[in-house]
Design an enzyme around this catalytic site. Structure first.
Site, PDB file in Angstrom:
ATOM      1  N   HIS A  19       0.844  -1.196   0.000  1.00 37.76           N
ATOM      2  CA  HIS A  19       0.000   0.000   0.000  1.00 37.76           C
ATOM      3  C   HIS A  19       0.885   1.254   0.000  1.00 37.76           C
ATOM      4  O   HIS A  19       0.674   2.178  -0.795  1.00 37.76           O
ATOM      5  CB  HIS A  19      -0.897  -0.032   1.240  1.00 37.76           C
ATOM      6  CG  HIS A  19      -1.724   1.188   1.437  1.00 37.76           C
ATOM      7  ND1 HIS A  19      -3.075   1.234   1.132  1.00 37.76           N
ATOM      8  CD2 HIS A  19      -1.417   2.432   1.917  1.00 37.76           C
ATOM      9  CE1 HIS A  19      -3.547   2.436   1.412  1.00 37.76           C
ATOM     10  NE2 HIS A  19      -2.559   3.183   1.883  1.00 37.76           N
ATOM     11  N   GLU A  20       1.886   1.278   0.880  1.00 35.30           N
ATOM     12  CA  GLU A  20       2.778   2.433   0.946  1.00 35.30           C
ATOM     13  C   GLU A  20       3.657   2.544  -0.299  1.00 35.30           C
ATOM     14  O   GLU A  20       3.900   3.644  -0.803  1.00 35.30           O
ATOM     15  CB  GLU A  20       3.647   2.355   2.205  1.00 35.30           C
ATOM     16  CG  GLU A  20       2.894   2.544   3.504  1.00 35.30           C
ATOM     17  CD  GLU A  20       2.211   3.900   3.585  1.00 35.30           C
ATOM     18  OE1 GLU A  20       2.707   4.870   2.986  1.00 35.30           O
ATOM     19  OE2 GLU A  20       1.164   3.993   4.251  1.00 35.30           O
ATOM     20  N   HIS A  23       1.978   4.374  -3.110  1.00 34.70           N
ATOM     21  CA  HIS A  23       2.013   5.838  -3.001  1.00 34.70           C
ATOM     22  C   HIS A  23       3.326   6.382  -3.577  1.00 34.70           C
ATOM     23  O   HIS A  23       3.332   7.392  -4.288  1.00 34.70           O
ATOM     24  CB  HIS A  23       1.901   6.265  -1.532  1.00 34.70           C
ATOM     25  CG  HIS A  23       0.560   6.052  -0.923  1.00 34.70           C
ATOM     26  ND1 HIS A  23      -0.612   6.422  -1.546  1.00 34.70           N
ATOM     27  CD2 HIS A  23       0.200   5.515   0.277  1.00 34.70           C
ATOM     28  CE1 HIS A  23      -1.638   6.129  -0.761  1.00 34.70           C
ATOM     29  NE2 HIS A  23      -1.168   5.571   0.351  1.00 34.70           N
TER      30      HIS A  23
END
Length: 232
Positions: A19-20, A23
């Site tokens: 998820h990170e 980004h």
């Protein structure tokens, strides 16, 4: 129990860290190389692990639940946030929306991917020991669950969660500034909703409500999409 713990831990760690990473990849593609210069644009989970949020807290929750009730009903954690300088994006406003959406987007994609991967695993059942097959299928199922929960949770419209960043990007400027001003209290609001509100108001659990009203129907849809029927 060790097999269950490893499946749960790996599923949670990959969901949180990828998820990170999403980004970081999105920010670089849209013009901000801050995360890249710090080595955070990477699929290596170790680059995104937060000792407390990714390892200690989830580990305590996992072991405590397995030892007390014999199953895992709740999991909470976080990775090191990827640094993004939104003013360095080619279009700061819509770039912020896309960077924020990349995290939940990859989680939904991973949930779908693991759903299809489970079919490939079962197709090799004659060549894989039963214990290994059961572990991989359990890992796939948990990965689908954790990715959906993480995506839905992060889409809550509370800065600094991704949903809050998306909301700031799409609202008219006066409303956007009003929502953005709540970011300093965002984590306190989230922690209050997760832990304080259920304690103070018995029977009112916002996280469980989110799970039942949003995450589980989304999970059911992904199970159906990937050919497994209803997920519940």
């Amino acid at each position: 129990m060790i097999a269950e713990i490893t499946a749960i831990a790996l599923a949670a760690i990959f969901a949180i860290t990828l998820h990170e990473a999403a980004h970081g990849y999105a920010a670089r593609a849209l013009g901000d190389d801050t995360a890249y210069l710090l080595g955070r644009v990477s699929l290596n989970p170790l680059r995104h692990v937060d000792p407390v949020g990714t390892l200690l807290l989830p580990g305590i929750l996992l072991v405590t639940q397995l030892l007390t009730i014999g199953r895992v009903e709740a999991m909470f954690g976080w990775a090191k946030p990827v640094p993004v300088d939104f003013w360095r994006l080619r279009n700061p406003r819509w770039g912020m929306v896309l960077v924020a959406a990349a995290g939940p987007g990859i989680n939904f994609a991973l949930a779908i991917g693991f759903g299809f991967a489970a079919h490939l695993v079962t197709a090799t059942d004659a060549m894989v020991p039963d214990a290994a097959l059961d572990w991989v299928l359990r890992f796939c199922a948990l990965s689908m669950l954790y990715n959906v929960i993480l995506a839905c949770f992060n889409l809550l419209p509370i800065p600094p969660l991704d949903g809050g960043r998306i909301l700031v990007g799409i609202l008219p400027a006066p409303l956007a500034r009003m929502v953005a001003s709540t970011e300093r209290f965002g984590l306190l609001i989230v922690i209050g909703l997760l832990f304080l509100v259920p304690y103070l108001v018995p029977g009112f659990d916002p996280l469980r409500m989110l799970l039942q009203a949003v995450a589980l129907p989304v999970l059911d849809a992904i199970f159906t999409l990937t050919g497994h029927g209803g997920g519940r």
